[in-house]
Structure formats: C-alpha cells, structure tokens
Scaffold this motif. Structure first.
Motif, mmCIF file in Angstrom:
data_model
loop_
_atom_site.group_PDB
_atom_site.id
_atom_site.type_symbol
_atom_site.label_atom_id
_atom_site.label_comp_id
_atom_site.label_asym_id
_atom_site.label_seq_id
_atom_site.Cartn_x
_atom_site.Cartn_y
_atom_site.Cartn_z
ATOM 1 N N SER A 24 4.602 -6.177 5.444
ATOM 2 C CA SER A 24 4.110 -6.160 4.070
ATOM 3 C C SER A 24 5.282 -5.856 3.141
ATOM 4 C CB SER A 24 3.020 -5.096 3.881
ATOM 5 O OG SER A 24 2.674 -4.990 2.509
ATOM 6 N N ARG A 25 5.442 -6.691 2.138
ATOM 7 C CA ARG A 25 6.485 -6.467 1.137
ATOM 8 C C ARG A 25 5.887 -6.006 -0.180
ATOM 9 N NH1 ARG A 25 7.915 -10.804 4.313
ATOM 10 N NH2 ARG A 25 10.005 -10.762 5.226
ATOM 11 N N GLN A 26 4.664 -5.490 -0.117
ATOM 12 C CA GLN A 26 4.043 -4.935 -1.318
ATOM 13 C C GLN A 26 4.823 -3.716 -1.789
ATOM 14 O OE1 GLN A 26 1.470 -6.370 -2.935
ATOM 15 N NE2 GLN A 26 1.504 -7.994 -1.402
ATOM 16 N N MET A 27 4.809 -3.472 -3.092
ATOM 17 C CA MET A 27 5.609 -2.392 -3.645
ATOM 18 C C MET A 27 5.075 -1.022 -3.239
ATOM 19 S SD MET A 27 6.837 -1.724 -7.559
ATOM 20 C CE MET A 27 5.184 -1.628 -8.231
ATOM 21 N N VAL A 28 3.755 -0.875 -3.223
ATOM 22 C CA VAL A 28 3.168 0.440 -2.977
ATOM 23 C C VAL A 28 2.847 0.585 -1.498
ATOM 24 C CG1 VAL A 28 1.301 2.003 -3.527
ATOM 25 C CG2 VAL A 28 2.214 0.515 -5.301
ATOM 26 N N PHE A 29 3.515 1.517 -0.856
ATOM 27 C CA PHE A 29 3.223 1.846 0.536
ATOM 28 C C PHE A 29 2.420 3.137 0.518
ATOM 29 C CE2 PHE A 29 5.785 -1.484 1.494
ATOM 30 C CZ PHE A 29 6.409 -1.493 2.731
ATOM 31 N N ARG B 284 13.684 -3.310 -6.452
ATOM 32 C CA ARG B 284 12.284 -3.636 -6.176
ATOM 33 C C ARG B 284 12.042 -3.943 -4.701
ATOM 34 N NH1 ARG B 284 8.670 -4.987 -3.937
ATOM 35 N NH2 ARG B 284 6.780 -6.126 -4.507
ATOM 36 N N SER B 285 12.969 -4.654 -4.081
ATOM 37 C CA SER B 285 12.732 -5.099 -2.710
ATOM 38 C C SER B 285 13.070 -4.048 -1.669
ATOM 39 C CB SER B 285 13.550 -6.364 -2.425
ATOM 40 O OG SER B 285 14.949 -6.085 -2.478
ATOM 41 N N PRO C 255 10.107 0.549 -2.507
ATOM 42 C CA PRO C 255 9.136 0.675 -1.411
ATOM 43 C C PRO C 255 9.551 1.703 -0.372
ATOM 44 C CG PRO C 255 10.273 -1.435 -1.309
ATOM 45 C CD PRO C 255 10.605 -0.835 -2.626
ATOM 46 N N CYS C 256 10.856 1.826 -0.105
ATOM 47 C CA CYS C 256 11.295 2.836 0.871
ATOM 48 C C CYS C 256 11.097 4.251 0.333
ATOM 49 C CB CYS C 256 12.757 2.619 1.231
ATOM 50 S SG CYS C 256 13.054 1.216 2.307
ATOM 51 N N ALA D 216 7.422 5.012 0.733
ATOM 52 C CA ALA D 216 6.846 4.921 2.073
ATOM 53 C C ALA D 216 6.662 6.299 2.695
ATOM 54 C CB ALA D 216 7.743 4.072 2.966
ATOM 55 N N GLN E 4 8.054 -2.687 7.728
ATOM 56 C CA GLN E 4 8.894 -3.643 7.008
ATOM 57 C C GLN E 4 10.350 -3.413 7.392
ATOM 58 O OE1 GLN E 4 8.750 -6.275 5.282
ATOM 59 N NE2 GLN E 4 10.826 -6.377 4.514
#
Length: 311
Positions: A118-123, A238-239, A243-244, A247, A285
């Motif tokens: 999943s590359r969604q922003m919100v983990f 963003r990428s 997200p990290c 997470a 991810q």
C-alpha cells in the motif's frame, strides 16, 4: 520416484511468478526437464556485479525461489535451488530440483496470492505484539545471514528517514532514474484498472486531484521544469518520509555479506517476512532505494557519486 504432476508443476510456477519484483516484471522463463526447473533470465546474463541492478534481480529471484519452495510444500515436495549453475549458459540463472515427499506443508502457501502493498499516505493500525515481533524475526532467520532491525528509537528512525528520503527524491531528479521509474508505470490501463505486468497507476496511492499532474511528470522536460520549483523534494517527502513517519513500525532488513548467494537469500528472507506480515493482517511497503544506490557500482549506473558516498 514419482514425478510431480502437470497440475502440481503449474501451481508451483504460478506461486513463483506471484513473487514481488521492483517493477512487477519477472524477466525470466521456465524450462521444465523432468523434475528440474531451469530459470532463464530473458535479458541474457545478469547485470554486472557491484551495481544495484544486479542486486534487484537477485532479490526478486530470491523471492521467486521462496514462493516456489512454499508452493511446492503444499504437495510435500522439497526444493533444491542452485544459483548460476550453468557457467557455459550464463542466461540460466537458477536450477531448481523438485524432490517428492521431502517437505512439510508450509501454511504460507495460502497467503501468497494475498500479499500486497500500500502506498497510501496514512498508515494506521495498532502496534505489533511481542508474539508478532517474534514471528517476523523468525521468518527472516529462516534464511541464514539476514537480520531484522527495528527503528523504534526516534533518533534511529530520523537518521534512517533522512537517507531514505534523499534516495527517493533522487528518483524524481535524476533523468536516468526518472526514466527507470516512469517506464514501469502502465498509464495506458488508467487509474481504475490493474495489470499483470508493470505498475498500474492506481496502485501508487496518488491522490485524485494530483493524478493528472503526476501523469504529466512522466515527460522529462516537464519533470525537469517542475523540479525547479522543488517538486522532486515534495514527491520524495510524500512517497517516503511522510508514510514512514506515520507508520506504526519501520524496520531494516540487513545481510552480513553482499555476494550473490547472500543477496538471493536476503530476497528469500524478505519474501517470507512479507508473507508472515500479510498473515498478520498487515501491509508492508518496501523502500529499497537508499540501500541499492549505496552499492559500489551504482555510480556507473547513473547514481551521483556524492549521493552514493553519503548513502
């Protein structure tokens, strides 16, 4: 000795090709000779040693071997895999022998089709239990030479994310890496369809208002112009960084050696880690750029010397 049936061979190979690869392309062909499967690299010989492209191929081959082994275990078939067995035929990168009645059934065979990212922003989601930590670390240790390191301390995560984000940003700033990235994206299938090879745009997690702009960035002149205004930094943030940072867990998969066999085993460890995480109901991810671009031969493959040295 009883030979594997045609149906069993088909299931085993289907499990193998469901393994992950950098751009959702396994550039291999299978040749079946009795109880032996030869894996041929479509591009001929493997990329030259020392570069990140060879590492990527070997990691994906390792994941392929792990899936093949797990899939074969469903029928009690053991797998013996030899890397680069045909020196006189350099395009033959793997030789796999199937041994009936030699393996215990690995329950992960049922998880292989469910593995995804999943590359969604919100983990989101709760933190892992001690039992889940233990299962993931055991999955990595199943292949010798690999270790899982969790970035639980704020200082560790901050330092790692700085390097990870720098490497991901380079993918949008460097013309060679830009071409490598966008050539894998199948814009022809649209944002709401999937595809068996290549990356469907819908899998990238790009927010709807930004999709037209992102699609335009596949043209290098536009991307270069946008980078004047810092677009590459925005995309790297963003990428990768955002997200990290959000997470519940960030980890590093390490290996003690960087030779071909160790890299293949690391691919096996990574795939097993991913399958166990999927069995736990979690989504993983991978972000490999910061490790790959640190390879000694990465400069010859287009990585700036300063970035390679820093990483």
């Amino acid at each position: 000795m009883q030979q594997p049936t045609h149906e069993q061979i088909c299931f085993i190979l289907e499990s193998a090709i469901l393994a992950p690869s950098a751009d959702n392309h396994h550039r291999v062909r299978f040749e079946i000779i009795g109880d032996t499967i030869r894996v041929r690299h479509v591009g001929g010989e493997l990329p030259l040693p020392g570069g990140y492209k060879r590492v990527l191929v070997l990691l994906s081959l390792g994941a392929l071997v792990e899936n093949l082994t797990i899939g074969a275990s469903r029928f009690g078939i053991a797998v013996e895999a030899d890397l680069l067995p045909q020196r006189e035929q350099p395009e033959v990168v793997l030789q796999v022998r199937l041994r009936p009645h030699g393996a215990e059934v690995d329950p992960l065979w049922a998880i292989i089709p469910r593995r995804h990212t999943s590359r969604q922003m919100v983990f989101g989601g709760p933190v892992m239990s001690d039992a889940h930590y233990g299962e993931l670390e055991a999955a990595v240790r199943a292949c010798s030479g690999s270790e899982l390191v969790w970035l639980e301390k704020v200082k560790w995560r901050r330092e790692a994310l700085r390097l990870m984000c720098r490497a991901e940003t380079e993918r949008f700033r460097n013309r060679v890496l830009h071409e490598e990235l966008f050539s894998a994206i199948r814009f022809d299938v649209g944002w709401h369809s999937t595809c068996s090879e290549g990356l469907p745009p819908g899998s990238l997690g790009v927010e709807a208002p930004l999709r037209m702009f992102f699609a335009g960035l596949r043209h290098w002149p536009l991307a270069r112009l946008a980078n004047v205004f810092g677009t590459h930094h925005m995309l790297g943030f963003r990428s990768c960084y955002l997200p990290c940072q959000m997470a519940p867990h960030v980890g590093l998969l390490t290996t003690r050696k960087a030779d071909d066999h160790s890299t293949l085993d690391t691919g096996r460890s990574f795939q097993r880690l991913w399958l166990v995480a999927t069995a736990h109901g979690r989504v993983l991810q991978p972000l490999p750029a910061s490790a790959l671009y640190a390879c000694t031969g990465a400069i010859e493959e287009g990585i700036p010397e300063g970035l390679q040295r820093c990483l």
